[in-house]
Scaffold this active site. Sequence first.
Site, short mmCIF file in Angstrom:
data_model
loop_
_atom_site.label_atom_id
_atom_site.label_comp_id
_atom_site.label_asym_id
_atom_site.label_seq_id
_atom_site.Cartn_x
_atom_site.Cartn_y
_atom_site.Cartn_z
N GLY A 1 20.46 40.82 -72.20
CA GLY A 1 20.79 41.93 -72.33
C GLY A 1 21.55 41.51 -70.35
N HIS B 1 8.30 42.98 -78.74
CA HIS B 1 9.10 42.77 -77.87
C HIS B 1 9.03 42.75 -76.58
CE1 HIS B 1 13.82 43.51 -76.05
NE2 HIS B 1 13.76 43.65 -77.53
N GLU C 1 10.10 43.90 -73.84
CA GLU C 1 10.77 45.20 -73.49
C GLU C 1 9.47 45.97 -73.53
OE1 GLU C 1 14.88 45.05 -73.15
OE2 GLU C 1 14.01 46.67 -74.51
N GLY D 1 22.63 45.54 -77.60
CA GLY D 1 23.33 46.26 -77.24
C GLY D 1 24.94 46.36 -78.11
N SER E 1 21.98 38.31 -76.37
CA SER E 1 23.03 38.51 -75.90
C SER E 1 24.01 37.89 -77.03
CB SER E 1 23.70 37.78 -75.25
OG SER E 1 23.40 38.47 -73.76
N ASN F 1 18.60 46.31 -82.98
CA ASN F 1 17.34 47.29 -82.61
C ASN F 1 18.23 48.45 -81.18
OD1 ASN F 1 15.58 47.97 -80.33
ND2 ASN F 1 15.25 45.90 -79.14
N LYS G 1 17.10 50.50 -79.47
CA LYS G 1 16.27 50.37 -78.16
C LYS G 1 16.49 52.00 -77.83
CE LYS G 1 16.90 45.98 -76.08
NZ LYS G 1 17.45 44.53 -75.39
N GLU H 1 13.26 35.72 -78.97
CA GLU H 1 14.19 35.85 -77.88
C GLU H 1 13.88 35.40 -76.63
OE1 GLU H 1 14.19 40.77 -77.64
OE2 GLU H 1 11.30 40.00 -77.32
#
Length: 241
Positions: A171, A96, A98, A226, A204, A9, A11, A165
């Site tokens: 993150g 998600h 976020e 990330g 992570s 992902n 983002k 998640e």
Amino acid sequence: MRKIVIAGNWKMFKTQAESQEFLSGFLPQLEETPSEREVVICPPFTDLSVLSKSLHGSRVQLGAQNVHWVENGAYTGEIAAPMLTEIGVRYVIIGHSERRQYFGETDETVNLRLKAAQNYGLTPILCVGETKQQRDAGETESLIISQLQKGLVDVDQTNLVIAYEPIWAIGTGDTCEAAEANRVIGLIRSQLQNPHVSIQYGGSVKPNNIDEIMAQPEIDGVLVGGASLEPDGFARIVNFR
């Protein structure tokens, strides 16, 4: 048989040029990746068309980061399922954390998006998970069960991926212990009608912990944030041992 699904992902990262540069370093490292592993890249909407062309004929599937629940209309800033399927998108992330935290996503709108995605042949990746405050209060199990019960109403579980998640591990550099992730994913599986749904872990995920995560019997893949932005690191995750 549960499929292994490794999804990146991106983002709100990478321009079209940057996405092309990523592929030049990433795709050659998949030549010996086991064929039963599904590899998915979910870039920003602006990258989808160019990546669709670049990934044609490769083993990597294209995913989107969201989809609206109607096929057209006055919904400024939204993207409809037919717009995604037209350019070869196969997967779509829905719910998600976020999106829930920053953009008001609810279990009810998650459910609408899931059904819209499936109606057009997209495979949704449904995200569920708890905050640190909810975990500390002992609400992990009840919250996740509630998210599943509300989100999966009238959803076809034969065309579905779920990602656990833990929000407190996204993150932050904090990773949920592999055994604990396995336990929660086992709980998720116990709530499903279809035991063959692939369930990922996300939070992570890195090259240095992927082997331990994927050694867990309930975990069928990962949703990577990330660490999916760097070709060598993501290739190491895809090629876990």
